[in-house]
Motif scaffolding. Structure first.
Motif, PDB file in Angstrom:
ATOM      1  N   GLY A 146       0.810  -1.209   0.000  1.00 15.48           N
ATOM      2  CA  GLY A 146       0.000   0.000   0.000  1.00 15.48           C
ATOM      3  C   GLY A 146       0.845   1.259   0.000  1.00 15.48           C
ATOM      4  O   GLY A 146       0.539   2.232  -0.713  1.00 15.48           O
ATOM      5  N   TYR A 165      -5.817  -3.637   2.906  1.00 18.49           N
ATOM      6  CA  TYR A 165      -6.810  -2.583   3.153  1.00 18.49           C
ATOM      7  C   TYR A 165      -6.657  -1.930   4.527  1.00 18.49           C
ATOM      8  O   TYR A 165      -7.288  -0.904   4.783  1.00 18.49           O
ATOM      9  CB  TYR A 165      -8.220  -3.152   3.023  1.00 18.49           C
ATOM     10  CG  TYR A 165      -8.623  -3.472   1.602  1.00 18.49           C
ATOM     11  CD1 TYR A 165      -7.912  -2.961   0.531  1.00 18.49           C
ATOM     12  CD2 TYR A 165      -9.717  -4.285   1.331  1.00 18.49           C
ATOM     13  CE1 TYR A 165      -8.266  -3.260  -0.768  1.00 18.49           C
ATOM     14  CE2 TYR A 165     -10.097  -4.578   0.039  1.00 18.49           C
ATOM     15  CZ  TYR A 165      -9.365  -4.060  -1.017  1.00 18.49           C
ATOM     16  OH  TYR A 165      -9.722  -4.347  -2.307  1.00 18.49           O
ATOM     17  N   LEU A 187      -5.117   1.378   3.786  1.00 20.23           N
ATOM     18  CA  LEU A 187      -5.915   2.164   2.850  1.00 20.23           C
ATOM     19  C   LEU A 187      -7.125   2.792   3.531  1.00 20.23           C
ATOM     20  O   LEU A 187      -7.400   3.985   3.376  1.00 20.23           O
ATOM     21  CB  LEU A 187      -6.361   1.286   1.684  1.00 20.23           C
ATOM     22  CG  LEU A 187      -7.226   1.962   0.612  1.00 20.23           C
ATOM     23  CD1 LEU A 187      -6.434   3.043  -0.116  1.00 20.23           C
ATOM     24  CD2 LEU A 187      -7.755   0.926  -0.380  1.00 20.23           C
ATOM     25  N   LEU A 241      -4.676  -3.033  -4.839  1.00 18.00           N
ATOM     26  CA  LEU A 241      -4.190  -3.428  -3.523  1.00 18.00           C
ATOM     27  C   LEU A 241      -4.820  -4.740  -3.075  1.00 18.00           C
ATOM     28  O   LEU A 241      -4.152  -5.584  -2.467  1.00 18.00           O
ATOM     29  CB  LEU A 241      -4.487  -2.319  -2.507  1.00 18.00           C
ATOM     30  CG  LEU A 241      -3.709  -1.021  -2.707  1.00 18.00           C
ATOM     31  CD1 LEU A 241      -4.077  -0.006  -1.643  1.00 18.00           C
ATOM     32  CD2 LEU A 241      -2.209  -1.288  -2.667  1.00 18.00           C
ATOM     33  N   TYR A 252       1.523   0.945   8.234  1.00 20.51           N
ATOM     34  CA  TYR A 252       1.201   2.043   7.322  1.00 20.51           C
ATOM     35  C   TYR A 252       1.182   3.382   8.061  1.00 20.51           C
ATOM     36  O   TYR A 252       1.749   4.367   7.606  1.00 20.51           O
ATOM     37  CB  TYR A 252      -0.161   1.764   6.673  1.00 20.51           C
ATOM     38  CG  TYR A 252      -0.470   2.617   5.470  1.00 20.51           C
ATOM     39  CD1 TYR A 252      -0.287   2.127   4.179  1.00 20.51           C
ATOM     40  CD2 TYR A 252      -0.961   3.912   5.605  1.00 20.51           C
ATOM     41  CE1 TYR A 252      -0.575   2.906   3.062  1.00 20.51           C
ATOM     42  CE2 TYR A 252      -1.247   4.707   4.501  1.00 20.51           C
ATOM     43  CZ  TYR A 252      -1.055   4.188   3.241  1.00 20.51           C
ATOM     44  OH  TYR A 252      -1.336   4.958   2.144  1.00 20.51           O
TER      45      TYR A 252
END
Length: 438
Positions: free
Chosen positions: A37, A163, A166, A129, A206
């Motif tokens: 990502g 995810y 994201l 993704l 992330y």
């Protein structure tokens, strides 16, 4: 005389070795999804900077944009040929429902999707993704010789890991996967735990590196909850169903038009780029995923004007359908969020008595919730993205459920009509069938 002992009760899922092996895979897939990502979104963000000097009003774009979008179409066509990506590839919803991603298609999907998003196509990053994460889960399962159930759990864990960063919320990611994939039996417990682990790891990495989140993205004006807003959720949901029906019409007719064109695939993608480039020059907010563009719609709702907002809404449906039909690759969720949010702003413009925050959040959730058949996850997404209060969430749920049930009812009626036509055709084709009809 002693009683005959019955069969031993089966041990819980969490007390089996295979469960903990799957949790280990989930953690690893979370790491893969997080870095995938970061790299993918970073590339798309840097590549799309050519759009930043636009004006949101009528013809606020630049004519040279058409050259960029047309070139993106050429690149997409060439990349599809080089990676041997089939003309028809499974959609995001299909991958989740099958709980399997073909690893051989992943490289092509990723590079074509990156070129599509950089080129301004009205698509989202969730397809690429999801393919990376889900494909990694399916590949690991194949390499390790895992059974079908474990393979499907790994695939969903891969989606969750990709995810987590994201969508910036483990709760939203897990709810989305469970609603769309609907794993049953013991697989549900495994998939639920694996998705939580993978999405948590993915989000943690992330956030630690990028430091940005998708939540609290849209600042809506605060409004006081009142009982009548519960009833207002019903017509708002019906309006969302109307918007989705119109969008479905674009998605049905546009591929047919492109299929009739006797052109090479690269020419079709180039033509698609020219089309959404032309629309983008006239209406710049229709380009790209719609995430940043929706912030502009919400912030400038009072100055854009009703006519411009309606034009943007319809044009976004067109560019989304054209992008998909002409060979560009991407997901449907982000464009659907833009369409829903813009429709909510239009409702407030037409009926000022409906608070902007109420109309915006209800349509923001109801349009994608009924489009991808994930109502509850979209309610959470809308609530988290706008930071409305707990009471204000109730009308959102009513609007989403109304839109979802309406669209499911429409699908049911269409399926029944199709079955009736097929039965009538079989009866007519049977021996003596035509004479009986006479």
């Amino acid at each position: 005389m002693s009683a005959t002992p019955g069969p031993a009760a089966e041990a819980p899922v969490t007390q089996k070795r295979e469960f903990w092996v799957l949790m280990g895979y989930a953690a690893a897939l979370g790491v893969v999804g997080a870095f995938a990502g970061l790299v993918f979104m970073g590339v798309v963000r840097v590549g799309g900077k050519w759009y930043t000097d636009s004006n949101p009003g009528w013809f606020g774009g630049h004519w040279w944009w058409i050259a960029v979008t047309a070139a993106a179409g050429v690149v997409v066509g060439l990349l599809r040929r080089l990676t041997r990506l089939p003309e028809e590839i499974p959609g995001l919803i299909g991958d989740l429902q099958e709980q399997h991603v073909n690893p051989r298609l992943v490289p092509g999907i990723v590079v074509v999707s990156a070129a599509s998003l950089i080129g301004g196509a009205s698509l989202g990053p969730e397809k690429a993704l999801g393919s990376i994460g889900g494909g990694a889960g399916s590949w690991i399962s194949s390499r390790r010789g895992l059974d079908e159930e474990s393979s499907k759990v790994n695939t969903l864990s891969g989606f969750a890991g990709a995810y987590g960063g994201l969508f910036s919320s483990t709760v939203i990611v897990v709810m989305l996967l469970m609603e769309v994939a609907r794993p049953g039996g013991q697989r549900f417990a495994k998939a639920l735990a694996g998705s939580i682990v993978a999405s948590s790891v993915g989000f943690g990495i992330y956030f630690a590196i990028a430091g940005s989140v998708f939540l609290d993205a849209y600042q809506v004006p605060t409004y006081k909850f009142a009982d009548w807003q519960l009833l207002a959720g019903v017509p708002l949901g019906l309006f969302a169903a109307l918007v989705v029906t119109l969008l479905a019409g674009f998605m049905l007719l546009t591929p047919r038009l492109f299929a009739r064109l006797k052109l090479p695939a690269i020419a079709k993608s180039t033509l698609g780029g020219v089309v959404f480039g032309l629309v983008g020059v006239a209406l710049p907010l229709t380009l790209f995923t719609g995430s940043d563009q929706l912030k502009t719609v919400l912030k400038d709702a009072g100055t854009l004007g009703l006519g411009l907002l309606v034009a943007i809404l319809i044009a976004k449906m067109l560019t989304f359908a054209v992008s998909q039909a002409s060979g560009f690759v991407g997901g449907p969720i982000f464009p659907a969020l833009f369409i829903g949010g813009t429709a909510g702003v239009i409702v407030h413009q037409v009926i000022p008595g409906v608070p902007l925050g109420l109309a915006f959040t209800c349509l923001l959730a109801a349009v994608p919730g009924s489009l991808v058949a994930a109502p509850f996850s979209m309610v959470l997404l809308a609530a988290f993205m706008t930071q409305v209060g707990a009471l204000q969430t109730a009308p959102i749920l009513i609007a989403v459920v109304t839109a979802f049930l309406t669209m499911e009812g429409v699908k049911y009626r269409l399926a029944r009509r199709k079955q009736a036509r097929a039965a009538a055709a079989e009866q007519t084709a049977a021996p003596g069938g035509h004479s009986a009809q006479g």
